[in-house]
Design a protein around this motif. Structure first.
Motif, PDB file in Angstrom:
ATOM      1  N   ALA A  43     -47.296 -46.921 138.042  1.00  0.00           N
ATOM      2  CA  ALA A  43     -48.366 -45.924 138.712  1.00  0.00           C
ATOM      3  C   ALA A  43     -47.547 -44.701 139.143  1.00  0.00           C
ATOM      4  CB  ALA A  43     -48.716 -46.636 139.891  1.00  0.00           C
ATOM      5  N   LEU A  44     -46.155 -44.941 139.598  1.00  0.00           N
ATOM      6  CA  LEU A  44     -45.557 -43.696 140.314  1.00  0.00           C
ATOM      7  C   LEU A  44     -45.257 -42.666 139.032  1.00  0.00           C
ATOM      8  CD1 LEU A  44     -43.002 -45.558 142.582  1.00  0.00           C
ATOM      9  CD2 LEU A  44     -44.774 -43.771 143.380  1.00  0.00           C
ATOM     10  N   VAL A 113     -38.005 -49.184 132.080  1.00  0.00           N
ATOM     11  CA  VAL A 113     -37.913 -48.039 132.734  1.00  0.00           C
ATOM     12  C   VAL A 113     -36.516 -47.732 133.466  1.00  0.00           C
ATOM     13  CG1 VAL A 113     -39.291 -48.513 134.744  1.00  0.00           C
ATOM     14  CG2 VAL A 113     -39.330 -46.328 133.975  1.00  0.00           C
ATOM     15  N   ASN A 114     -36.076 -48.881 134.054  1.00  0.00           N
ATOM     16  CA  ASN A 114     -34.802 -48.975 135.038  1.00  0.00           C
ATOM     17  C   ASN A 114     -33.733 -48.521 134.005  1.00  0.00           C
ATOM     18  OD1 ASN A 114     -36.929 -50.456 136.163  1.00  0.00           O
ATOM     19  ND2 ASN A 114     -35.280 -51.288 137.649  1.00  0.00           N
ATOM     20  N   VAL A 127     -40.909 -49.558 128.755  1.00  0.00           N
ATOM     21  CA  VAL A 127     -41.725 -50.502 129.294  1.00  0.00           C
ATOM     22  C   VAL A 127     -41.252 -50.385 130.712  1.00  0.00           C
ATOM     23  CG1 VAL A 127     -42.075 -51.931 127.258  1.00  0.00           C
ATOM     24  CG2 VAL A 127     -40.355 -52.679 129.321  1.00  0.00           C
ATOM     25  N   THR A 128     -42.398 -51.136 131.674  1.00  0.00           N
ATOM     26  CA  THR A 128     -42.131 -51.382 133.185  1.00  0.00           C
ATOM     27  C   THR A 128     -42.524 -52.921 133.218  1.00  0.00           C
ATOM     28  OG1 THR A 128     -44.110 -50.903 133.730  1.00  0.00           O
ATOM     29  CG2 THR A 128     -42.870 -49.052 133.457  1.00  0.00           C
ATOM     30  N   SER A 129     -42.229 -53.324 134.303  1.00  0.00           N
ATOM     31  CA  SER A 129     -42.408 -54.848 134.667  1.00  0.00           C
ATOM     32  C   SER A 129     -43.940 -54.817 134.603  1.00  0.00           C
ATOM     33  CB  SER A 129     -41.973 -55.256 135.963  1.00  0.00           C
ATOM     34  OG  SER A 129     -42.590 -54.323 136.955  1.00  0.00           O
ATOM     35  N   ALA A 130     -44.706 -53.815 134.844  1.00  0.00           N
ATOM     36  CA  ALA A 130     -46.338 -54.141 134.717  1.00  0.00           C
ATOM     37  C   ALA A 130     -46.725 -54.098 133.341  1.00  0.00           C
ATOM     38  CB  ALA A 130     -46.832 -52.850 135.455  1.00  0.00           C
ATOM     39  N   GLY A 213     -44.876 -57.955 137.940  1.00  0.00           N
ATOM     40  CA  GLY A 213     -44.100 -56.673 138.686  1.00  0.00           C
ATOM     41  C   GLY A 213     -44.566 -56.595 140.095  1.00  0.00           C
ATOM     42  N   THR A 214     -44.003 -55.577 140.748  1.00  0.00           N
ATOM     43  CA  THR A 214     -44.548 -55.337 142.171  1.00  0.00           C
ATOM     44  C   THR A 214     -45.998 -55.222 142.506  1.00  0.00           C
ATOM     45  OG1 THR A 214     -43.811 -52.960 141.916  1.00  0.00           O
ATOM     46  CG2 THR A 214     -42.339 -54.493 142.873  1.00  0.00           C
ATOM     47  N   LYS A 215     -46.725 -54.582 141.641  1.00  0.00           N
ATOM     48  CA  LYS A 215     -48.166 -54.267 141.811  1.00  0.00           C
ATOM     49  C   LYS A 215     -48.977 -55.660 141.426  1.00  0.00           C
ATOM     50  CE  LYS A 215     -52.127 -52.000 141.909  1.00  0.00           C
ATOM     51  NZ  LYS A 215     -52.444 -51.573 143.174  1.00  0.00           N
TER      52      LYS A 215
END
Ligand code: 13P
Ligand code: SF4
Length: 304
Positions: A43-44, A113-114, A127-130, A213-215
């Motif tokens: 999202a960021l 993404v990290n 990719v991200t965790s989301a 992921g966090t979200k």
């Protein structure tokens, strides 16, 4: 300067500079509270791409601010603490990846993404965790390399039965979670649901009622029927959980779930960033072009 004055000045500087403050959920509560937008990595990134502001102050770690710069190259992107990095992202360099690719040209490279812009530039998709599961579902007939997180890599590998090699990197905070700790905490809180970030080891993920992921973790607490949760991710996330689901009881699995780098950013450093224009992120244009391709691919697939 007292806290009230500091916040007042931050807001005035923000307005004068047409700046926006973005913060990750792992930031200190007081930093999250002065941000215009708080979110997960995905999202960021989207927010950074969409904002009309001239300056983005990124309260997070280096790879996040760098991703914002890749998506908004014409904007000034400031990371308030220059050495707020991500040890996981540093577990692979662009040289390491170039060597691997030369030896394994058949593998499609998926980067978390990290990772640094240099690593992203050599990857086929980010990719991200989301969105890792959604995106990797498109690559089921590929031979894959996933960098740098072995835990998230092995988690999706098993889920989709992928031909996937996972780089042996990890997050030192999440990777320290153990089944023994989970067992002890479950005895103490027998009615709690266990929710864990996919950067934790596979045997811990196997114990979880929900992995995300966090979200996703925030949404789960908000929408699932349990009244108590054991949370297997960085403690900063509890601030947003308290806000979105105040009636729920959330307990971090261990106080060790604290990201030293995320916690470098303070109200003072945000104030300094806006006042002295520090620390501006720059990315080599050729590297930026390659990295942007991997991010754009992610954006396109995650919106399908
Ligand atoms: P999210 O992508 O879930 O926000 O997590 C970022 C991160 O650094 C997790 O350790
Ligand atoms: Fe990196 Fe781990 Fe900190 Fe996330 S929690 S920023 S993966 S070190």
């Amino acid at each position: 300067m007292n806290r009230r004055m500091m916040i007042k000045e931050i807001n005035a500087l923000k307005q004068a500079r047409n700046a926006v403050i973005l913060a990750h959920y792992y930031q200190y509560p007081e930093v999250q509270d002065i941000a215009d937008f708080v979110g997960d990595s995905y999202a960021l990134s989207r927010k950074a791409a969409e904002t009309e502001a001239d300056t983005i102050v990124f309260c997070g770690v280096h790879f996040m601010a760098e991703t914002a710069k890749l998506l908004s190259p014409e904007k000034t992107v400031l990371l308030p603490e220059a050495d707020a990095g991500c040890p996981m992202a540093d577990r692979i360099t662009a040289d390491d990846l170039a060597r691997y690719k030369a030896e394994n040209p058949e593998r499609t490279v998926v980067c978390y993404v990290n990772s640094t812009a240099g690593v992203k530039a050599l990857s086929d998709v980010c990719v991200t965790s989301a969105n890792a599961e959604k995106i990797l579902a498109h690559y089921q007939d590929h031979r894959l390399l996933y960098v740098p997180d072995k835990n998230l890599g092995n988690y999706v590998k098993r889920k989709f039965n992928l031909d996937l090699e996972a780089w042996p990197g990890f997050c030192c905070i999440h990777n320290d979670l153990t089944v023994e700790l989970v067992t002890t905490m479950r005895k103490r809180y027998p009615d709690a649901a266990l929710i864990v970030h996919p950067e934790a080891p596979l045997d811990v993920l196997d114990e979880a009622d929900y992995v995300g992921g966090t979200k996703g973790l925030i949404e789960y607490v908000k929408t699932s029927p349990h009244s108590q949760y054991l949370v297997g991710t960085e403690e900063g996330l509890l601030h947003e959980m308290h806000k979105t689901a105040p009636e729920k009881d959330v307990i971090v699995l261990t106080p060790d779930l604290r990201c030293y780098d995320m916690k470098k950013t303070t109200l003072e450093s945000v104030h300094r960033a806006l006042k002295t224009n520090t620390h501006a992120i720059e990315v080599d244009p050729e590297v930026a072009q390659g990295a942007r391709r991997a991010i754009d691919k992610m954006m396109a697939l995650s919106e399908q």
